[in-house]
Design a protein around this motif. Structure first.
Motif, mmCIF file in Angstrom:
data_model
loop_
_atom_site.group_PDB
_atom_site.id
_atom_site.type_symbol
_atom_site.label_atom_id
_atom_site.label_comp_id
_atom_site.label_asym_id
_atom_site.label_seq_id
_atom_site.Cartn_x
_atom_site.Cartn_y
_atom_site.Cartn_z
ATOM 1 N N SER A 22 0.880 -1.149 -0.159
ATOM 2 C CA SER A 22 0.178 0.006 -0.006
ATOM 3 C C SER A 22 0.949 1.129 0.130
ATOM 4 O O SER A 22 2.117 1.387 0.335
ATOM 5 C CB SER A 22 -0.854 0.048 1.365
ATOM 6 O OG SER A 22 -0.030 -0.055 2.565
ATOM 7 N N ALA A 25 -2.986 7.272 1.356
ATOM 8 C CA ALA A 25 -4.232 7.324 0.642
ATOM 9 C C ALA A 25 -4.183 8.816 0.357
ATOM 10 O O ALA A 25 -5.274 9.423 -0.709
ATOM 11 C CB ALA A 25 -5.504 7.102 1.642
ATOM 12 N N CYS A 28 -4.236 9.070 -3.495
ATOM 13 C CA CYS A 28 -5.211 8.538 -4.332
ATOM 14 C C CYS A 28 -5.763 9.747 -5.272
ATOM 15 O O CYS A 28 -6.053 10.976 -4.658
ATOM 16 C CB CYS A 28 -6.503 8.228 -3.608
ATOM 17 S SG CYS A 28 -5.994 6.752 -2.575
ATOM 18 N N SER A 32 -9.047 10.756 -2.969
ATOM 19 C CA SER A 32 -8.681 12.229 -2.286
ATOM 20 C C SER A 32 -9.833 13.105 -2.497
ATOM 21 O O SER A 32 -10.000 14.002 -1.463
ATOM 22 C CB SER A 32 -7.297 12.718 -2.430
ATOM 23 O OG SER A 32 -7.226 12.982 -3.798
ATOM 24 N N CYS A 42 -15.640 7.305 0.383
ATOM 25 C CA CYS A 42 -14.445 7.773 1.096
ATOM 26 C C CYS A 42 -14.653 8.832 1.850
ATOM 27 O O CYS A 42 -13.575 9.277 2.816
ATOM 28 C CB CYS A 42 -13.375 8.346 -0.151
ATOM 29 S SG CYS A 42 -13.083 6.963 -1.390
ATOM 30 N N CYS A 45 -12.673 8.474 5.331
ATOM 31 C CA CYS A 45 -11.623 7.328 4.895
ATOM 32 C C CYS A 45 -10.737 7.037 6.108
ATOM 33 O O CYS A 45 -10.066 7.824 6.789
ATOM 34 C CB CYS A 45 -10.558 8.012 3.656
ATOM 35 S SG CYS A 45 -9.407 6.784 3.439
ATOM 36 N N SER A 96 -4.385 0.629 1.416
ATOM 37 C CA SER A 96 -4.346 2.317 1.625
ATOM 38 C C SER A 96 -3.894 2.732 0.313
ATOM 39 O O SER A 96 -3.111 2.039 -0.418
ATOM 40 C CB SER A 96 -3.537 2.845 2.957
ATOM 41 O OG SER A 96 -3.163 4.285 2.577
ATOM 42 N N GLY A 97 -4.508 3.818 -0.092
ATOM 43 C CA GLY A 97 -3.893 4.293 -1.580
ATOM 44 C C GLY A 97 -4.778 3.503 -2.759
ATOM 45 O O GLY A 97 -5.677 2.801 -2.483
ATOM 46 N N ASP A 98 -4.041 3.929 -3.922
ATOM 47 C CA ASP A 98 -4.691 3.296 -4.995
ATOM 48 C C ASP A 98 -3.685 3.170 -6.315
ATOM 49 O O ASP A 98 -2.751 3.893 -6.199
ATOM 50 C CB ASP A 98 -5.982 4.158 -5.500
ATOM 51 C CG ASP A 98 -7.061 3.376 -6.415
ATOM 52 O OD1 ASP A 98 -6.626 2.439 -6.888
ATOM 53 O OD2 ASP A 98 -8.119 3.701 -6.262
#
Length: 209
Positions: A22, A25, A28, A32, A42, A45, A96-98
């Motif tokens: 990950s 975030a 993102c 975001s 989200c 989040c 977490s994140g993308d």
């Protein structure tokens, strides 16, 4: 340990039955923006608060991003090597994140192709990145589930033109859309459930919390 350091380390969340990888975030592209939208999945989040907000966690998330950015090709080879050595049956991308780019999606796919015995799950709101990657003529390997995420609660996910991909949503109502995630009935853990990794499960519905 040295090999894991080359990818910035893996994450092991209490809910998951397997490791994940990950980034913050805050990186993102879509998430975001949705984090500030009332009624979005989200909103509030989880990856921007609690343990994810601790300085040591943020440091680890940025370390992973830097490891990828330094050499995406080496990162992919090292990820495949780690998963092979650990003999992992399942793996999750981005607790977490993308996904950040078409290039990154390509490297994630490369890892899946190099480790055919492992099932990978990639939840994402970056529909344009997925669409752009597919338009290049790329194919999703059978051991990778790219599960498109809805933007709003109690709604279906958007679609990538010409492709029927699995999806997920978040519900705060009694009747969920699709297969209801059983985690809230089993200590907020996946337990024996692997629905998120199964392409035959077309829609997974997570409960808002």
């Amino acid at each position: 340990a040295e090999l894991e350091a080359r990818v910035g380390g893996l994450a092991q969340t209490s809910k998951m039955p397997c490791p994940s990888w990950s980034i913050s975030a805050k990186r993102c592209h879509t998430g975001s923006k949705l984090a500030t939208v009332k009624g979005s999945i989200c909103e509030g989040c989880y990856a921007l608060k609690g343990a994810y907000s601790w300085s040591n966690t943020q440091t680890a998330l940025e370390r992973r991003w830097e490891a990828y950015s330094a050499d995406p090709e080496a990162w992919a080879m090292n990820m495949a090597d780690i998963i092979t050595r650990k003999k992992l049956d399942f793996f999750r991308w981005f607790d977490s994140g993308d996904v950040q780019s078409v290039e990154m999606l390509g490297k994630i796919v490369k890892v899946a192709r190099l480790v055919p015995f492992c099932k990978f799950w990639l939840p994402t709101k970056e529909l344009k990145i997925v669409s752009d990657w597919l338009r290049l003529g790329n194919k999703i390997p059978k051991n990778l589930v790219i599960r498109l995420s809805a933007f709003k609660r109690n709604a279906k996910a958007g679609k990538v033109a010409g492709y029927s991909l699995p999806s997920s949503t978040v519900t705060d109502k009694t009747e969920p859309i699709g297969y209801p995630c059983p985690s809230r009935e089993q200590g907020n853990k996946c337990g024996d459930c692997r629905a998120c990794w199964e392409p035959s499960v077309r829609v997974v519905s997570y409960y808002w919390h």
